[in-house]
Design a protein around this motif. Sequence first.
Motif, PDB file in Angstrom:
ATOM      1  N   GLU A   3       0.837  -1.195   0.000  1.00  0.00           N
ATOM      2  CA  GLU A   3       0.000   0.000   0.000  1.00  0.00           C
ATOM      3  C   GLU A   3       0.871   1.244   0.000  1.00  0.00           C
ATOM      4  O   GLU A   3       1.940   1.260   0.586  1.00  0.00           O
ATOM      5  N   SER A  34      -5.570  10.294  10.781  1.00  0.00           N
ATOM      6  CA  SER A  34      -5.149   9.640   9.544  1.00  0.00           C
ATOM      7  C   SER A  34      -4.844   8.175   9.841  1.00  0.00           C
ATOM      8  O   SER A  34      -4.419   7.833  10.941  1.00  0.00           O
ATOM      9  N   TYR A  43      -1.185   6.075   5.741  1.00  0.00           N
ATOM     10  CA  TYR A  43      -1.783   5.462   4.549  1.00  0.00           C
ATOM     11  C   TYR A  43      -2.850   6.328   3.882  1.00  0.00           C
ATOM     12  O   TYR A  43      -3.372   5.958   2.845  1.00  0.00           O
ATOM     13  N   GLU A  44      -3.199   7.454   4.490  1.00  0.00           N
ATOM     14  CA  GLU A  44      -4.178   8.367   3.903  1.00  0.00           C
ATOM     15  C   GLU A  44      -3.559   9.755   3.858  1.00  0.00           C
ATOM     16  O   GLU A  44      -2.987  10.216   4.841  1.00  0.00           O
ATOM     17  N   SER A  46      -5.261  12.661   3.100  1.00  0.00           N
ATOM     18  CA  SER A  46      -6.159  13.734   3.543  1.00  0.00           C
ATOM     19  C   SER A  46      -7.466  13.132   4.045  1.00  0.00           C
ATOM     20  O   SER A  46      -7.741  11.949   3.821  1.00  0.00           O
ATOM     21  N   GLU A  48     -10.216  13.357   2.771  1.00  0.00           N
ATOM     22  CA  GLU A  48     -10.972  12.821   1.630  1.00  0.00           C
ATOM     23  C   GLU A  48     -10.738  11.316   1.496  1.00  0.00           C
ATOM     24  O   GLU A  48     -11.687  10.553   1.278  1.00  0.00           O
ATOM     25  N   ASP A  49      -9.496  10.878   1.645  1.00  0.00           N
ATOM     26  CA  ASP A  49      -9.198   9.438   1.609  1.00  0.00           C
ATOM     27  C   ASP A  49      -9.945   8.713   2.716  1.00  0.00           C
ATOM     28  O   ASP A  49     -10.496   7.634   2.514  1.00  0.00           O
ATOM     29  N   HIS A  52     -13.608   8.337   1.889  1.00  0.00           N
ATOM     30  CA  HIS A  52     -13.839   7.263   0.905  1.00  0.00           C
ATOM     31  C   HIS A  52     -13.776   5.897   1.595  1.00  0.00           C
ATOM     32  O   HIS A  52     -14.604   5.024   1.322  1.00  0.00           O
ATOM     33  N   ARG A  53     -12.806   5.709   2.473  1.00  0.00           N
ATOM     34  CA  ARG A  53     -12.679   4.431   3.197  1.00  0.00           C
ATOM     35  C   ARG A  53     -13.930   4.160   4.029  1.00  0.00           C
ATOM     36  O   ARG A  53     -14.504   3.065   3.978  1.00  0.00           O
TER      37      ARG A  53
END
Length: 130
Positions: A3, A34, A43-44, A46, A48-49, A52-53
């Motif tokens: 990842e 995060s 692993y993210e 922002s 926004e990530d 989405h998760r």
Amino acid sequence: MKEKTYSYEEAYEASLQYFKGDELAARVWVNKYSMKDSYGHIYEVSPEDMHHRIANEIARIENKYENPLRAEEIFDLLDHFKYIIPAGSPMTGIGTAIRQPRFPTVLSSDWTARPTLTAVSYASTRNRCS
């Protein structure tokens, strides 16, 4: 496949843009919310990530019910903390095996309606750990 990870600086800069220059919000999000592993790898990049998760995991649970919400619909509710603001533990734990949320209450497995956000994260965690 490995990842993608981000440096603190990358996550901070992307979060700073997300929060429209609010330095405190950006630092707090990177430091506390995060997605990170026990080594501190981020692993993210922002919120926004993260949204989405969370939306993808809630949509996975929603598919067990009639008229499920799609991940895009859920994301629109979460994006920029517009309508849904998950608590800290669910923000860091929903939809990931890297970090698991802690839950202060015991939930019944005999739900008659759609579970709440906390119940969704509990169910997804329980399914992964079984």
